[in-house]
Design an enzyme around this catalytic site. Structure first.
Site, PDB file in Angstrom:
ATOM      1  N   ASP A 190     -98.341 -18.924  24.618  1.00  0.00           N
ATOM      2  CA  ASP A 190     -97.347 -18.909  23.548  1.00  0.00           C
ATOM      3  C   ASP A 190     -96.352 -20.072  23.677  1.00  0.00           C
ATOM      4  O   ASP A 190     -96.609 -21.159  23.164  1.00  0.00           O
ATOM      5  CB  ASP A 190     -96.638 -17.565  23.507  1.00  0.00           C
ATOM      6  CG  ASP A 190     -95.972 -17.266  22.177  1.00  0.00           C
ATOM      7  OD1 ASP A 190     -96.187 -18.034  21.216  1.00  0.00           O
ATOM      8  OD2 ASP A 190     -95.261 -16.253  22.069  1.00  0.00           O
ATOM      9  N   ASP A 191     -95.221 -19.855  24.319  1.00  0.00           N
ATOM     10  CA  ASP A 191     -94.203 -20.893  24.560  1.00  0.00           C
ATOM     11  C   ASP A 191     -93.882 -20.859  26.053  1.00  0.00           C
ATOM     12  O   ASP A 191     -92.860 -20.304  26.464  1.00  0.00           O
ATOM     13  CB  ASP A 191     -92.941 -20.618  23.735  1.00  0.00           C
ATOM     14  CG  ASP A 191     -93.230 -20.538  22.249  1.00  0.00           C
ATOM     15  OD1 ASP A 191     -93.336 -21.586  21.609  1.00  0.00           O
ATOM     16  OD2 ASP A 191     -93.366 -19.394  21.748  1.00  0.00           O
TER      17      ASP A 191
ATOM     18  N   GLU B 105     -95.813  -8.723  15.960  1.00  0.00           N
ATOM     19  CA  GLU B 105     -95.104  -9.066  17.194  1.00  0.00           C
ATOM     20  C   GLU B 105     -93.727  -8.418  17.130  1.00  0.00           C
ATOM     21  O   GLU B 105     -93.481  -7.398  17.766  1.00  0.00           O
ATOM     22  CB  GLU B 105     -94.991 -10.588  17.341  1.00  0.00           C
ATOM     23  CG  GLU B 105     -94.237 -11.024  18.589  1.00  0.00           C
ATOM     24  CD  GLU B 105     -93.907 -12.521  18.589  1.00  0.00           C
ATOM     25  OE1 GLU B 105     -93.542 -13.016  19.663  1.00  0.00           O
ATOM     26  OE2 GLU B 105     -93.979 -13.167  17.531  1.00  0.00           O
TER      27      GLU B 105
ATOM     28  N   HIS C 197     -97.497 -23.038  21.033  1.00  0.00           N
ATOM     29  CA  HIS C 197     -96.669 -23.901  20.192  1.00  0.00           C
ATOM     30  C   HIS C 197     -96.315 -25.140  21.000  1.00  0.00           C
ATOM     31  O   HIS C 197     -95.679 -25.035  22.044  1.00  0.00           O
ATOM     32  CB  HIS C 197     -95.410 -23.157  19.766  1.00  0.00           C
ATOM     33  CG  HIS C 197     -95.694 -21.898  19.019  1.00  0.00           C
ATOM     34  ND1 HIS C 197     -95.715 -21.845  17.647  1.00  0.00           N
ATOM     35  CD2 HIS C 197     -95.991 -20.647  19.453  1.00  0.00           C
ATOM     36  CE1 HIS C 197     -96.005 -20.605  17.261  1.00  0.00           C
ATOM     37  NE2 HIS C 197     -96.179 -19.865  18.344  1.00  0.00           N
TER      38      HIS C 197
ATOM     39  N   HIS D 104    -103.423 -20.066  21.361  1.00  0.00           N
ATOM     40  CA  HIS D 104    -102.096 -19.781  20.785  1.00  0.00           C
ATOM     41  C   HIS D 104    -101.023 -20.381  21.676  1.00  0.00           C
ATOM     42  O   HIS D 104    -100.563 -19.755  22.640  1.00  0.00           O
ATOM     43  CB  HIS D 104    -101.916 -18.258  20.674  1.00  0.00           C
ATOM     44  CG  HIS D 104    -100.657 -17.822  20.000  1.00  0.00           C
ATOM     45  ND1 HIS D 104    -100.655 -17.120  18.809  1.00  0.00           N
ATOM     46  CD2 HIS D 104     -99.354 -17.955  20.339  1.00  0.00           C
ATOM     47  CE1 HIS D 104     -99.409 -16.850  18.456  1.00  0.00           C
ATOM     48  NE2 HIS D 104     -98.600 -17.346  19.373  1.00  0.00           N
TER      49      HIS D 104
ATOM     50  N   HIS E  69     -99.213 -15.338  12.474  1.00  0.00           N
ATOM     51  CA  HIS E  69     -98.441 -14.453  13.349  1.00  0.00           C
ATOM     52  C   HIS E  69     -98.116 -13.162  12.598  1.00  0.00           C
ATOM     53  O   HIS E  69     -97.616 -13.192  11.469  1.00  0.00           O
ATOM     54  CB  HIS E  69     -97.124 -15.112  13.749  1.00  0.00           C
ATOM     55  CG  HIS E  69     -97.257 -16.191  14.776  1.00  0.00           C
ATOM     56  ND1 HIS E  69     -98.202 -17.180  14.712  1.00  0.00           N
ATOM     57  CD2 HIS E  69     -96.533 -16.427  15.917  1.00  0.00           C
ATOM     58  CE1 HIS E  69     -98.057 -17.983  15.757  1.00  0.00           C
ATOM     59  NE2 HIS E  69     -97.053 -17.550  16.503  1.00  0.00           N
TER      60      HIS E  69
END
Length: 331
Positions: A271-272, A193, A13, A11, A190
């Site tokens: 994630d990011d 969250e 991006h 996961h 997603h």
């Protein structure tokens, strides 16, 4: 120091993995004004989930050519390999390619080139998962799914949805997911969250998912936790991101350990990363230092991620062999 444990990421991006220095460099090359994108310390400037989405889109806008994307993928995978990551699945967005104006084939082609360069130099394997951006709406989602299916290459291994989970009902996106599912792509989405357990349940009821992005707020509903465990639905957990976005007030409040103890398959992901001041190395460190996971637990979490990966069986066999022999970079 990064834990010398092999790591597998499911996961991330790809535009959200862009280091600020790279974004500033490409912005200067392409004449893009990013003066409001960063704070005084040079980090990405955002205050809540909505402003984070805007900052993400601003960073994504500086990538204009196939080589820009190749450089992004090579940069991220190289940094990940230095922390012991042996495999990563990154989310890509047909919508972002369209909004930037680059042909989708050039977009993913550049990313694949960068991944191949990183693999040749460092042994890390990269794969792509095209995504719907939920906040762009269901009609755009169908077009994104068609674009993804029209450009299937071996490196494209799944399909999913990200974006603002507060917008639209997940069932509205079932037609787009059907296009990808009928093309043979396994699915993730997603949920759980920003919104709670009902968001996870809605996603599971509407879509034939194998994984859920985040999904951690399923912990609010014991019946849903049992369902996840019984059905073997894998959660792509991102503790660093969750605490940075204030989904949970602290790592002590994070349900990762409780979900794993309840039999839910969980994985660790960045994630990011630069947006949330994290990396795969830090996520594993967080799990050990704050989430009660031993190094044996972390090895088991990596093994769970290998089995949950959307790649082909031959690639999984290579990853299993690296886990069993310890053939991975260590820091």
């Amino acid at each position: 120091m990064t834990l010398a444990i092999p790591k597998v990421e499911l996961h991330c991006h790809i535009e959200g993995a862009a280091p600020p220095a790279l974004v500033r460099r490409l912005a200067a090359r392409h004449g893009v004004d990013v003066s409001r994108l960063f704070d005084e310390a040079g980090d990405y400037a955002w205050a809540d989930f909505t402003s984070f989405i805007h900052a993400y889109d601003g960073a994504a806008a500086v990538f204009r050519t196939s080589e820009d994307y190749a450089l992004l993928a090579e940069t991220y995978l190289t940094a990940s390999a230095a922390e012991g990551v042996i495999y990563t699945e990154v989310f890509v967005s047909p919508d972002h390619a369209r909004r930037t104006g680059i042909p989708y084939a050039d977009y993913i082609g550049g990313l694949i080139d960068g991944m191949r360069r990183a693999e040749a130099a460092h042994g890390i394997v990269g794969r792509l998962i095209p995504l719907i951006e939920r906040h762009f709406g269901p009609e755009t989602a169908v077009e994104a799914a068609k674009t993804a299916v029209d450009h299937l290459v071996p490196e494209v291994v799944g399909f999913g949805m990200a974006g603002d989970e507060r917008m639209f009902a997940v069932a509205d996106f079932a037609p787009a997911f059907r296009i990808a599912h009928e093309a043979g792509l396994p699915l993730t989405c997603h949920a759980g969250e920003i919104l709670g357990a009902d968001s996870v349940r809605a996603a599971l009821d509407a879509l034939p998912l194998r994984r859920v992005g985040h999904g951690v707020r399923a912990a609010e509903d014991p019946a849903l936790v049992r369902r996840l465990a019984d059905e073997g639905i894998v959660l792509e957990c991102c503790p660093g991101s969750n605490v940075a976005l204030k989904v949970f007030p602290s790592f002590a409040a994070h349900p990762f350990a409780a979900l794993r103890a309840a039999g839910v398959p969980v994985t660790l992901n960045a994630d990011d990363p630069p947006f949330f001041w994290t990396s795969m190395g830090r996520e594993y460190q967080i799990a050990r230092d704050h989430l009660g996971q031993s190094e044996a637990d972390l090895m088991a979490i990596t093994a769970t991620a290998v089995e949950a990966a959307f790649c082909d069986e031959a690639t999984k066999a290579r990853l299993r062999a690296r886990l069993s022999t310890g053939a991975f970079p260590s820091a």
